[in-house]
Design a protein around this motif. Structure first.
Motif, PDB file in Angstrom:
ATOM      1  N   GLY A  76     -52.138  17.324 -16.939  1.00 10.16           N
ATOM      2  CA  GLY A  76     -52.437  17.484 -18.357  1.00 10.16           C
ATOM      3  C   GLY A  76     -51.190  17.844 -19.153  1.00 10.16           C
ATOM      4  N   GLY A  77     -51.334  17.836 -20.471  1.00  4.46           N
ATOM      5  CA  GLY A  77     -50.205  18.194 -21.312  1.00  4.46           C
ATOM      6  C   GLY A  77     -50.474  17.880 -22.761  1.00  4.46           C
ATOM      7  N   LEU A  78     -49.424  17.996 -23.561  1.00  2.00           N
ATOM      8  CA  LEU A  78     -49.496  17.716 -24.991  1.00  2.00           C
ATOM      9  C   LEU A  78     -48.809  16.380 -25.255  1.00  2.00           C
ATOM     10  CD1 LEU A  78     -49.963  18.490 -27.976  1.00  2.00           C
ATOM     11  CD2 LEU A  78     -47.797  19.741 -27.876  1.00  2.00           C
ATOM     12  N   VAL A  79     -49.540  15.450 -25.821  1.00  2.00           N
ATOM     13  CA  VAL A  79     -48.993  14.135 -26.129  1.00  2.00           C
ATOM     14  C   VAL A  79     -49.396  13.745 -27.545  1.00  2.00           C
ATOM     15  CG1 VAL A  79     -49.000  13.377 -23.731  1.00  2.00           C
ATOM     16  CG2 VAL A  79     -50.993  12.941 -25.179  1.00  2.00           C
ATOM     17  N   GLN A  80     -48.804  12.657 -28.024  1.00  2.00           N
ATOM     18  CA  GLN A  80     -49.148  12.137 -29.342  1.00  2.00           C
ATOM     19  C   GLN A  80     -50.179  11.018 -29.207  1.00  2.00           C
ATOM     20  OE1 GLN A  80     -45.359  11.034 -31.101  1.00  2.00           O
ATOM     21  NE2 GLN A  80     -45.192  13.034 -32.064  1.00  2.00           N
ATOM     22  N   ALA A  81     -50.885  10.777 -30.264  1.00  2.00           N
ATOM     23  CA  ALA A  81     -51.856   9.686 -30.282  1.00  2.00           C
ATOM     24  C   ALA A  81     -51.167   8.380 -29.907  1.00  2.00           C
ATOM     25  CB  ALA A  81     -52.495   9.570 -31.657  1.00  2.00           C
ATOM     26  N   GLY A  82     -51.823   7.616 -29.040  1.00  2.00           N
ATOM     27  CA  GLY A  82     -51.268   6.354 -28.573  1.00  2.00           C
ATOM     28  C   GLY A  82     -50.520   6.455 -27.259  1.00  2.00           C
ATOM     29  N   ASP A  83     -50.195   7.681 -26.850  1.00  2.00           N
ATOM     30  CA  ASP A  83     -49.481   7.892 -25.597  1.00  2.00           C
ATOM     31  C   ASP A  83     -50.430   7.763 -24.396  1.00  2.00           C
ATOM     32  OD1 ASP A  83     -47.094  10.458 -26.674  1.00  2.00           O
ATOM     33  OD2 ASP A  83     -47.158   8.280 -26.947  1.00  2.00           O
ATOM     34  N   SER A  84     -49.827   7.868 -23.208  1.00  2.00           N
ATOM     35  CA  SER A  84     -50.584   7.797 -21.960  1.00  2.00           C
ATOM     36  C   SER A  84     -50.340   9.048 -21.124  1.00  2.00           C
ATOM     37  CB  SER A  84     -50.164   6.570 -21.144  1.00  2.00           C
ATOM     38  OG  SER A  84     -50.442   5.377 -21.836  1.00  2.00           O
ATOM     39  N   LEU A  85     -51.319   9.355 -20.278  1.00  2.00           N
ATOM     40  CA  LEU A  85     -51.210  10.433 -19.301  1.00  2.00           C
ATOM     41  C   LEU A  85     -51.943  10.005 -18.050  1.00  2.00           C
ATOM     42  CD1 LEU A  85     -51.943  13.895 -21.031  1.00  2.00           C
ATOM     43  CD2 LEU A  85     -49.820  13.207 -19.888  1.00  2.00           C
ATOM     44  N   ARG A  86     -51.508  10.518 -16.907  1.00  2.00           N
ATOM     45  CA  ARG A  86     -52.261  10.302 -15.679  1.00  2.00           C
ATOM     46  C   ARG A  86     -52.596  11.661 -15.078  1.00  2.00           C
ATOM     47  NH1 ARG A  86     -50.851   7.337  -9.925  1.00  2.00           N
ATOM     48  NH2 ARG A  86     -49.577   9.198  -9.643  1.00  2.00           N
ATOM     49  N   LEU A  87     -53.883  11.891 -14.938  1.00  2.00           N
ATOM     50  CA  LEU A  87     -54.364  13.112 -14.296  1.00  2.00           C
ATOM     51  C   LEU A  87     -54.559  12.859 -12.803  1.00  2.00           C
ATOM     52  CD1 LEU A  87     -57.086  14.309 -16.838  1.00  2.00           C
ATOM     53  CD2 LEU A  87     -54.617  14.727 -16.857  1.00  2.00           C
ATOM     54  N   SER A  88     -54.302  13.889 -12.037  1.00  5.30           N
ATOM     55  CA  SER A  88     -54.533  13.827 -10.592  1.00  5.30           C
ATOM     56  C   SER A  88     -55.460  14.960 -10.184  1.00  5.30           C
ATOM     57  CB  SER A  88     -53.224  13.950  -9.820  1.00  5.30           C
ATOM     58  OG  SER A  88     -52.326  12.919 -10.139  1.00  5.30           O
ATOM     59  N   CYS A  89     -56.216  14.726  -9.142  1.00  6.67           N
ATOM     60  CA  CYS A  89     -57.094  15.755  -8.587  1.00  6.67           C
ATOM     61  C   CYS A  89     -56.942  15.698  -7.071  1.00  6.67           C
ATOM     62  CB  CYS A  89     -58.533  15.520  -8.994  1.00  6.67           C
ATOM     63  SG  CYS A  89     -59.718  16.611  -8.185  1.00  6.67           S
ATOM     64  N   ALA A  90     -56.298  16.706  -6.518  1.00  4.39           N
ATOM     65  CA  ALA A  90     -56.077  16.761  -5.074  1.00  4.39           C
ATOM     66  C   ALA A  90     -57.195  17.547  -4.402  1.00  4.39           C
ATOM     67  CB  ALA A  90     -54.732  17.406  -4.784  1.00  4.39           C
ATOM     68  N   ALA A  91     -57.788  16.935  -3.399  1.00  4.57           N
ATOM     69  CA  ALA A  91     -58.869  17.576  -2.659  1.00  4.57           C
ATOM     70  C   ALA A  91     -58.341  18.129  -1.348  1.00  4.57           C
ATOM     71  CB  ALA A  91     -59.979  16.569  -2.392  1.00  4.57           C
ATOM     72  N   SER A  92     -58.767  19.307  -1.008  1.00  3.69           N
ATOM     73  CA  SER A  92     -58.327  19.912   0.244  1.00  3.69           C
ATOM     74  C   SER A  92     -59.449  20.757   0.836  1.00  3.69           C
ATOM     75  CB  SER A  92     -57.092  20.793   0.012  1.00  3.69           C
ATOM     76  OG  SER A  92     -57.400  21.854  -0.858  1.00  3.69           O
ATOM     77  N   GLY A  93     -59.298  21.080   2.086  1.00  2.36           N
ATOM     78  CA  GLY A  93     -60.253  21.954   2.751  1.00  2.36           C
ATOM     79  C   GLY A  93     -61.361  21.226   3.464  1.00  2.36           C
ATOM     80  N   ARG A  94     -61.539  19.965   3.161  1.00  5.72           N
ATOM     81  CA  ARG A  94     -62.522  19.153   3.873  1.00  5.72           C
ATOM     82  C   ARG A  94     -62.194  17.704   3.600  1.00  5.72           C
ATOM     83  NH1 ARG A  94     -68.113  19.820   3.006  1.00  5.72           N
ATOM     84  NH2 ARG A  94     -68.282  17.743   3.908  1.00  5.72           N
ATOM     85  N   THR A  95     -62.874  16.826   4.280  1.00  7.09           N
ATOM     86  CA  THR A  95     -62.677  15.403   4.053  1.00  7.09           C
ATOM     87  C   THR A  95     -63.620  14.934   2.957  1.00  7.09           C
ATOM     88  OG1 THR A  95     -62.024  15.013   6.331  1.00  7.09           O
ATOM     89  CG2 THR A  95     -62.762  13.116   5.066  1.00  7.09           C
ATOM     90  N   PHE A  96     -63.066  14.564   1.832  1.00  6.33           N
ATOM     91  CA  PHE A  96     -63.866  14.054   0.738  1.00  6.33           C
ATOM     92  C   PHE A  96     -63.915  12.535   0.758  1.00  6.33           C
ATOM     93  CE2 PHE A  96     -64.990  17.675  -1.851  1.00  6.33           C
ATOM     94  CZ  PHE A  96     -64.097  18.665  -1.481  1.00  6.33           C
ATOM     95  N   SER A  97     -63.455  11.925   1.831  1.00  7.41           N
ATOM     96  CA  SER A  97     -63.335  10.477   1.847  1.00  7.41           C
ATOM     97  C   SER A  97     -64.672   9.770   1.705  1.00  7.41           C
ATOM     98  CB  SER A  97     -62.635  10.020   3.117  1.00  7.41           C
ATOM     99  OG  SER A  97     -63.388  10.430   4.247  1.00  7.41           O
ATOM    100  N   SER A  98     -65.769  10.428   2.031  1.00 10.79           N
ATOM    101  CA  SER A  98     -67.076   9.797   1.895  1.00 10.79           C
ATOM    102  C   SER A  98     -67.812  10.278   0.642  1.00 10.79           C
ATOM    103  CB  SER A  98     -67.926  10.084   3.135  1.00 10.79           C
ATOM    104  OG  SER A  98     -68.104  11.480   3.289  1.00 10.79           O
TER     105      SER A  98
END
Length: 123
Positions: A9-31
């Motif tokens: 996340g962050g502060l951007v201007q209108a028209g810009d792009s961002l990529r959010l990530s969500c890292a999973a840990s502690g178990r297998t979320f593959s299913s």
């Protein structure tokens, strides 16, 4: 302990792009199906996008269709949200969620949630 951790996340201007990530840990979320929600100040948490565990099915809120893309890298146990053409109304705290049942993710009743990452879009 199962954990989902968002970043990007962050502060951007209108028209810009961002990529959010969500890292999973502690178990297998593959299913597990996973998704993104957001909550703007004074508003309820709202569905943004979801993806099946295989990545073969994706779902989007009408407000983000054509601008946001959800993807999943099972090898890295990481969920992504590519956000393009951002608008001020996209400003919110973004949360990732996971559950074995896709409908629970889409309905906002997922069993696992991250702590959120702030996205602010200035006009």
């Amino acid at each position: 302990q199962e954990q989902l951790v968002e970043c990007g996340g962050g502060l951007v201007q209108a028209g810009d792009s961002l990529r959010l990530s969500c890292a999973a840990s502690g178990r297998t979320f593959s299913s597990y199906a996973m998704g993104w929600f957001r909550q703007a100040p004074g508003a309820e948490r709202a569905f943004v996008a979801a993806i099946s565990w295989s990545g073969g099915n994706t779902y989007y809120a009408d407000s983000v269709k054509g601008r946001f893309t959800i993807s999943l890298d099972n090898a890295k146990n990481t969920l992504y949200l590519q956000m393009n053409s951002l608008k001020p109304e996209d400003t919110a705290v973004y949360y990732c969620a996971a559950d074995f049942y896709p409908n629970r993710v889409i309905s906002g009743n997922a069993g696992y949630w991250g702590q959120g990452t702030q996205v602010t879009v200035s006009s």
